[in-house]
Design an enzyme around this catalytic site. Structure first.
Site, PDB file in Angstrom:
ATOM      1  N   ILE A   1       0.836  -1.202   0.000  1.00  0.00           N
ATOM      2  CA  ILE A   1       0.000   0.000   0.000  1.00  0.00           C
ATOM      3  C   ILE A   1       0.867   1.245   0.000  1.00  0.00           C
ATOM      4  CG2 ILE A   1      -1.701   1.325   1.307  1.00  0.00           C
ATOM      5  CD1 ILE A   1      -2.732  -1.414   2.385  1.00  0.00           C
TER       6      ILE A   1
ATOM      7  N   THR B   1      -5.072   5.787   7.080  1.00  0.00           N
ATOM      8  CA  THR B   1      -5.914   4.752   6.484  1.00  0.00           C
ATOM      9  C   THR B   1      -5.398   3.375   6.887  1.00  0.00           C
ATOM     10  OG1 THR B   1      -4.605   4.783   4.441  1.00  0.00           O
ATOM     11  CG2 THR B   1      -6.561   6.182   4.499  1.00  0.00           C
ATOM     12  N   SER B   2      -4.628   3.306   7.977  1.00  0.00           N
ATOM     13  CA  SER B   2      -4.032   2.033   8.380  1.00  0.00           C
ATOM     14  C   SER B   2      -4.849   1.385   9.496  1.00  0.00           C
ATOM     15  CB  SER B   2      -2.578   2.230   8.799  1.00  0.00           C
ATOM     16  OG  SER B   2      -2.478   3.174   9.855  1.00  0.00           O
ATOM     17  N   ARG B   3      -4.564   1.724  10.746  1.00  0.00           N
ATOM     18  CA  ARG B   3      -5.304   1.243  11.898  1.00  0.00           C
ATOM     19  C   ARG B   3      -5.510   2.415  12.851  1.00  0.00           C
ATOM     20  NH1 ARG B   3      -6.541  -2.163   9.121  1.00  0.00           N
ATOM     21  NH2 ARG B   3      -6.223  -4.418   9.243  1.00  0.00           N
TER      22      ARG B   3
ATOM     23  N   GLU C   1     -13.413   2.572  16.852  1.00  0.00           N
ATOM     24  CA  GLU C   1     -14.405   2.454  15.785  1.00  0.00           C
ATOM     25  C   GLU C   1     -15.337   1.259  15.936  1.00  0.00           C
ATOM     26  OE1 GLU C   1     -12.568   0.087  12.068  1.00  0.00           O
ATOM     27  OE2 GLU C   1     -11.544   1.977  12.461  1.00  0.00           O
TER      28      GLU C   1
ATOM     29  N   HIS D   1     -14.040   3.498   7.386  1.00  0.00           N
ATOM     30  CA  HIS D   1     -13.231   2.311   7.106  1.00  0.00           C
ATOM     31  C   HIS D   1     -13.635   1.702   5.763  1.00  0.00           C
ATOM     32  CE1 HIS D   1     -10.697  -0.860   9.408  1.00  0.00           C
ATOM     33  NE2 HIS D   1     -10.481  -0.970   8.107  1.00  0.00           N
ATOM     34  N   GLN D   2     -13.675   2.536   4.742  1.00  0.00           N
ATOM     35  CA  GLN D   2     -14.083   2.070   3.416  1.00  0.00           C
ATOM     36  C   GLN D   2     -12.929   1.991   2.424  1.00  0.00           C
ATOM     37  OE1 GLN D   2     -16.632   5.766   2.477  1.00  0.00           O
ATOM     38  NE2 GLN D   2     -15.918   5.183   0.442  1.00  0.00           N
TER      39      GLN D   2
ATOM     40  N   PHE E   1     -10.789  -0.215   1.848  1.00  0.00           N
ATOM     41  CA  PHE E   1     -10.654  -1.522   1.198  1.00  0.00           C
ATOM     42  C   PHE E   1     -11.796  -1.811   0.228  1.00  0.00           C
ATOM     43  CE2 PHE E   1     -13.898  -2.337   4.248  1.00  0.00           C
ATOM     44  CZ  PHE E   1     -14.611  -3.443   3.786  1.00  0.00           C
TER      45      PHE E   1
END
Length: 330
Positions: free
Chosen positions: A154, A231-233, A262, A294-295, A297
């Protein structure tokens, strides 16, 4: 093999059924997995869990009691899985190590462009007949310094994208990658990264070493940060510290696709309820904060790969007693 699929959404059911081709008996439930719901897996030899499902020792113990032998994660992250407990209980675990290195990288770029050029605000204005440009001023990405934390698949695609804009790329990773260097990245230490990055984007896994990688001390070292992107964790960022950074101006803007707490928010429709998370509610009050649920992916290609890899793990375990992409030891 009978498999209970937890936290199942309509798209999970669609893609998993297509990948399954009738090989396994898939039982779908919208319930998230934690100790009280783990008993729903009774009669299943395997369960399929998602990124925010609780796979701690208590839940695993219940799964063991009802006959589960395999935990098949349909995600890459496994920080919610107690590997030591799974090993002790004799429960095998597998994951999807890579589903689309492009999906999250492209979403990262979308967040940066949207937040920088105020696309979300402009969209609402135009729909209301307001065509004024006041408050919509952005900046050129060309020539800016981008800091990339984590240079796996990524991260390297993020480097490639920003290089195309003519940006200078700084990288931070304990395991430097030759491809990242070939793409134009220069590896630096954390201090230089924080001091020089104008846009800082996070693409590392959540481990004890990366938890709160961005904390109060890190923010204090930022001198040029126009934008922080995660955008990781969620746990890679100390949310309270970031709020203070926004208030002080040390962080010019914030884009999140993940959030520390979340679990009780994302992947569900809460539009008719009160958001009880005061920290998250505080983030929503900032005009320079953009959050997606969390979209990153969520592309057709990624869901296809997730489903096929997950079914592959289950099939391999049924046939050989070992999944294709195991986590830890059985």
């Amino acid at each position: 093999m009978r498999v209970t699929v937890f936290s199942a959404k309509p798209y999970d059911e669609e893609f998993l059924k297509t990948a399954n081709e009738g090989r396994h008996e898939l039982i779908f439930t919208e319930a998230g997995l934690h100790a009280p719901t783990a008993k729903l897996a009774a009669g299943s030899k395997a369960i399929c869990a998602f990124v925010n499902d609780d796979l701690g020792a208590s839940a695993l113990s219940v799964l063991k009691d009802v006959g589960v032998e395999l935990v098949a994660l349909r995600c890459a992250g496994f920080n919610r899985l107690d590997l030591a407990a799974a090993d002790r209980l004799g429960i095998a675990a597998a994951r999807v190590p890579s589903y689309s290195p492009y999906a999250i990288a492209e979403h990262t770029l979308a967040l940066v462009l949207t937040l920088n050029r105020k696309i979300h605000r402009a969209y609402n204005r135009v729909r209301e007949g307001n065509f004024a440009l006041n408050g919509l001023l952005g900046f050129d990405l060309h020539g800016k310094t981008i800091g990339v934390v984590g240079t796996g698949g990524i991260g390297r695609n993020v480097i490639r994208a920003f290089s195309g804009f003519g940006c200078e790329i700084l990288a931070f990773d304990p395991f430097p990658n030759d491809e990242a260097v070939a793409l134009g990245a220069r590896y630096v230490d954390k201090q230089e990264l924080l001091e020089k990055s104008e846009i800082l984007t996070l693409h590392c896994p959540l481990t004890p070493e990366t938890r709160h990688f961005i904390d109060e001390d890190a923010i204090a070292s930022m001198t040029r940060c126009r934008m922080l992107v995660n955008t990781s964790r969620g746990g890679v960022v100390d949310t309270l510290a970031v709020i203070e950074g926004l208030k002080s101006g040390k962080i010019g803007a914030l884009a999140l696709d993940v959030y520390e707490e979340e679990d009780d928010l994302f992947f569900r429709d809460l539009s008719s309820t009160v958001i009880r998370d005061d920290i998250f509610a505080r983030l929503l009050t900032f005009p320079n904060v953009l959050i997606t649920g969390h979209q990153g992916f969520f592309t057709q290609e990624a869901l296809f790969n997730i489903a096929h890899t997950t079914i592959g793990n289950i099939t391999a375990f049924e046939e050989n007693g070992a999944a294709l992409h195991p986590i830890g030891k059985r």
